[in-house]
Motif scaffolding. Sequence first.
Motif, PDB file in Angstrom:
ATOM      1  N   VAL A  88      -1.143  -9.785  -6.505  1.00 35.78           N
ATOM      2  CA  VAL A  88       0.198 -10.311  -6.224  1.00 35.78           C
ATOM      3  C   VAL A  88       0.091 -11.808  -5.995  1.00 35.78           C
ATOM      4  N   HIS A 112       3.970   0.694   2.269  1.00 40.50           N
ATOM      5  CA  HIS A 112       4.153  -0.515   1.481  1.00 40.50           C
ATOM      6  C   HIS A 112       3.923  -1.757   2.340  1.00 40.50           C
ATOM      7  N   GLN A 147       8.887  -2.642  -8.619  1.00 40.71           N
ATOM      8  CA  GLN A 147       9.068  -4.065  -8.429  1.00 40.71           C
ATOM      9  C   GLN A 147       9.369  -4.320  -6.964  1.00 40.71           C
ATOM     10  N   PRO A 148       9.151  -5.542  -6.487  1.00 40.89           N
ATOM     11  CA  PRO A 148       9.383  -5.839  -5.077  1.00 40.89           C
ATOM     12  C   PRO A 148      10.875  -5.829  -4.751  1.00 40.89           C
ATOM     13  N   SER A 185       6.938  -4.666  -1.006  1.00 45.42           N
ATOM     14  CA  SER A 185       6.330  -4.349  -2.298  1.00 45.42           C
ATOM     15  C   SER A 185       6.627  -2.901  -2.646  1.00 45.42           C
ATOM     16  N   HIS A 226       7.679 -13.685  -8.143  1.00 45.06           N
ATOM     17  CA  HIS A 226       6.651 -12.714  -7.754  1.00 45.06           C
ATOM     18  C   HIS A 226       5.971 -12.239  -9.030  1.00 45.06           C
ATOM     19  N   GLU A 240       3.154  -9.714 -10.632  1.00 42.83           N
ATOM     20  CA  GLU A 240       2.310  -8.531 -10.475  1.00 42.83           C
ATOM     21  C   GLU A 240       1.203  -8.605 -11.522  1.00 42.83           C
ATOM     22  N   ASP A 253       5.915  -8.618   2.872  1.00 41.07           N
ATOM     23  CA  ASP A 253       5.566 -10.027   2.854  1.00 41.07           C
ATOM     24  C   ASP A 253       6.731 -10.837   3.389  1.00 41.07           C
TER      25      ASP A 253
END
Length: 1328
Positions: free
Chosen positions: A419, A469, A494-495, A490, A431, A433, A472
């Motif tokens: 990440v 999860h 997808q976040p 997360s 973001h 991945e 952040d």
Amino acid sequence: MAAGGHLRPASYLGDVSALSFLPSSPRPLLLAGTGSELLVYEVDAAGHVAAFQVFDGVRVHGIEPRGGSPKCSSYSLAVFGERRVKIFSLGFAVSADATQVGELRLELEQRLPGFDHWVLDARFLEVDGLLAIGLSDNSVALWDLKDRVLVSRVKSPEKCLLYSMRMWGDSVRELLVASGTILNEILIWKLAPKNRKSSLLCLNEGDTSDVNSREDNNLGAKEYMAVQLGRLKEHEGSIFRIAWSSDGSKFMSVSDDRSARMWILRFKPEGFVNQTASHENVEIIPKLTLFGHSARIWDCYVSDSIVITAGEDCTCCIWRMDGKLIKMFKEHIGRGIWRCLFDSSSLLLITAGFDSAIKVHHLCNSTFHDIEEDKVVSYGLNYDSEIFAVSSPSVSGQYGPLDSKSEYVRCLHFAEESVLYVATNNGYLHHAELSNVEDVRWTEIIQVTEKAPIICMDVMPTYSNLSLHRVDIIALGDGRGNVTIVRLTSGSIQPKVNLTFTWSAEKDRQLLGVYWCKSLECSLIFTADPRGVLKLWNIRDALFSSTDVINAPQKCPLIAVFESSFGARIMCLDVSPREEILIAGDKKGNITAFPFPKILVLYDSGVTQQKVPPCDRFKGAHGISIVTSVHIKSSAFDHIEIHTTGGDGCICFFKYGRNVRKIEFFGMRQVKELGTIQSIYTNLAPESQLSTYAIGFTSADFIIWDLENETKMAQVSCGGWRRPYSYYLGPVPEYQNCFAFVKDHDIHIHRHWAPCQDKKVLPQVLHLQFHGREVHSLCFIDPASYSDLESSSDLLIATGCEDGTVRLTGFLTGSSGRWHSSKLLGEHVGGSAVRATCFIPKTYTITDKSCNYSSNGISDDVSVENMAETFLLISVGSKQVLTAWILQPRIENGQVCLDGLDVNSKQSSKNLESGDLVMSFQWLTTHTPPKLPGNRLKASHIKQSGEEGNSSVVQPNLGVMDHMENDWRYLSVTAFLLKHPVLRLTVCFVVVACSDATLVLRALLLPSRLWFDVALLVPQTSPVLVLRHIIINGSHYKDDVGDRYLIVSGSTDGSITFWNLTETVHGFMQLISETQPHMTIDCQKRPRTGRGSQGGRRRWRSLVNHSLKKIDEDISLPDGRNLSTPYVAENSSETSGVENTQNVVHERSDRSNSEMPSSTQSCDIPELRPIQLLSGVHQSGVNCLHISYSTPDKSFCIISGGDDQAVQCFHFTVGSLGDCSTTTARLNSHDNGTLQILYQHKVPSAHSAAVKGIWTDGIWAFSTGLDQRVRCWKMGLSGKFTEYSHAITSVPEPETLDVFHDRAKMKYQIAVAGRGMQMVEFSPPEND
């Protein structure tokens, strides 16, 4: 256990000269030769299995094991050194699960007779049952292993001396010999049978040594002759090493010309089978030439896929077969890597060199992952490394020149290995991945208001209690002065953004930094502006709001403002709520301490905003380089520790007193491999060894450096630290590390991430790392200063080296008798060589009754506290560098240590019987002469000084110092400590001898660390090589003077001189008690590093102009002489510590500076003349001298050794030391009433070379010389002494000796140092 009355050489710590794997053993065993010892290591467990003494004074040059089966319990070894070869049987037991190697046994099977030339190689010829021995006269001797007799000695027709020889083959029929001559040639030849007639003819012309005479008994055996196959002349320097491939089809050669060359051998079909093969049917083809080393190459290895070279530049290079450099290690220090060894089955690379270290590199780890072209390297192994480039969606398609509105990446931040957060100039946060390199998933998280550029970003990863999860919390600071907080979860796809809010923290373009602090979690956040102001914001209520509106307005109150008095931008910080302190580092190298009351953590809406002033500061913590990280560590009961890193490539250690609330510098580690250190990472993985890593940059490369193993874990070419970058390290950084940087609008990612549960991190260092160059001085640290003498088995030795380093090395006495630890204390300024060391084990109290000291009426805050004694270590060397170190005993609860940051080699707990060192030394102060402007010394000044007769030393020295930096060096030092009976002051009086034939008495005032020039000892016509002091108890005299202080010096002209310092010392102590200069003068608290941290010339002058003030009135001695403090401004570092209006420094006038007559840089100090000069004690220089005291007759014994190979001893008593003129006499002359010589004795040829070290206690004496011998002398009546025993050491070119007398165990431990260090044990006979 040493037999009574005999010297027993113990373990040697020095260069490793031989390496070999034990073939087919159940567990990987490594054999190493160092000195006269054979060391055995278990590589997987980093276990030191055993050590065996295989020679007597002969160094091991090679080890050749004999092949065996995996189930074999014993192996044959051929060990050779110089002209000796021995065959041993190494037997061992293995546990039932084959996980551990039991006790090893080494038994001598055969001792071959001494050869007439040095042995360069040995090889077992299994087919014929022979051992082939290659000799330096370009001959091969064949030894019958069964009959134990020499079968033949075959000499090449090319008779010349060799530097190297290597053989290949399992039989005489296949044996190939490659010889490297002193004429820069390589000779390839082999052995072929010859008829009996030629054999008889050869006997008449052959060598007639003892070895060859045995051939007369084997005339019926098959005889051989040499057949030359080729001569190679491509090298332009001496051939130092040759290595054959496993199949004998090619070989490598390395040379003095810094090149490595590979050669291919091609035999014609009949050539190799026919034993009469010659150069006509053998073709030797130059295949490859490698250049890459900056110095001579010492060793090499070649296989079918890689080539390895190791050289004098301390580098080990790994090459592909096409000549491309794959990797370069530079992890040894000193004079180079002697040996390299590679095992193709386990991919283990072993290197060993002059610094005594044996280092292991596992080529499966991150060794190769930074090479973009080599995704998969040798042997077809996948190294779990990925190198790829990605582009942010908003940046894609951006090319050409940029302006303020262009879109480009400004910030990067890894949250985990897969990440990456990307912030851009137009306010976007993305973001990325990275789980699938082929399909990188991008998610746009947010765009800040008004499309303002994102200036700074910080990420706090957390884990939710309700789900697995990761959550952040991202803090963004933009160009409008706003702070935006994003809480993101997360997800598997997808976040998900849970919350965002923004508030205004600064004006436009004034917000330069946002910082989370782990100790405060995510409830509080700091912001920084360009003027050194930190603001603390409470976001607890806003972050954990129950509202469902993502962009709902939130209130984030400002609760505290911290303003630095330096006015420089804060770059890093750390907070300890427990200690209630905040430490911040700024852009100009300073650190500031602020109080951080707990009320700030427990903030509620009722508390008003606070403006918090600093409680202390330290100017120039990293010179003028940026402070990149700060870390607070809880430590001892009275202080906390602060670790900082900076742009000067240094890790600095500070103390902050809980009571006195002052920052004090106490240690520093300079990482030469890094130009700037960004941070320190400590591996806290549960089942791994504790490791510490420095992350930083050098030039244009990013580097992860293992501080404990001194190894480079990763290196990535990225263009330097000014580009946006981010890194992430896993629990095992050797296998788990990521680095991303921006180049040409793309984000380049280097990721090495392997599952570590199935991979064992091999220990990197098997053998202690020691000095990499010659050791010039050593001294024992008296165990009484740090442990209980009866229970202690740990001896500590301080050593000083040619490379400017000072180390503290531990030795375990008793049955184990081995070195167990070696710690780097520090380095002299600029790496100047350390020439002498001195340990001060005792503090005396001044007892001069004429001074009328009295503690009556003195308050408790002025009188001396009942505190522990001070123990100092003094080291001096080139460039007139004088450094003092203070002993810091280990504290069990909250020990004073650097947590591995200053330990030079990582040791397994299995390797250390006593654990870490029980104590250590910390840097106290450094004294160096000031650098004078070019206009201070003029020819007229020189002339005037000579005419007025003010010069106290040789005048021509001034001419050298006029326009260039002097090259004077300190050659010797002695020191003693005096405590003031009333005040809280201790003075260390130091006498140093300089190479310009000057002797200076200096005083170090503790604890203020002020240096003073006290006296100049004159006249001295020759440089002094050795200094000792004598302190005579005042009870010996019927007067009120108190203790007497004498200095004894030995010079290059063979004379010994005595000086009386008593009146000078008492006068200085009286003056200090009256003036108390430590109350008005502050000094510097950090040593120079030679890497710009002294602040640069312009910066340094500005510091002087702004911070130094003159004392209104000169401090004067009672007779009108000034108290000279010429080094207060530059005595120990480059900038003053805590700068305040009360700091006053005494500046000397331009007139006095212009007339300074010598390298001592001082002219207003008194001159002392000697009380006795004994000339002609030695025919040449007095290299060593030691003094002992005899209680019964109250006499002293001086024993000395010189270049004339003699040892001289004389006993004397000291009479009245009143006013007496200097007496010059021969040693056998009558006394003058001051020194009465009782008797003396001399042994003219005590050693066969110069005597370099000597010691005595009046009963026994020990000496060493360049003849590599340690001799024990029995001191008899009437001063006569005779040799009692001697031993040959493994230390080439010994330079110094020191002895510790263990009275409890009735043993003498003798340490000898030069090229390495070795202990020798002596147990006196019981009747003595």
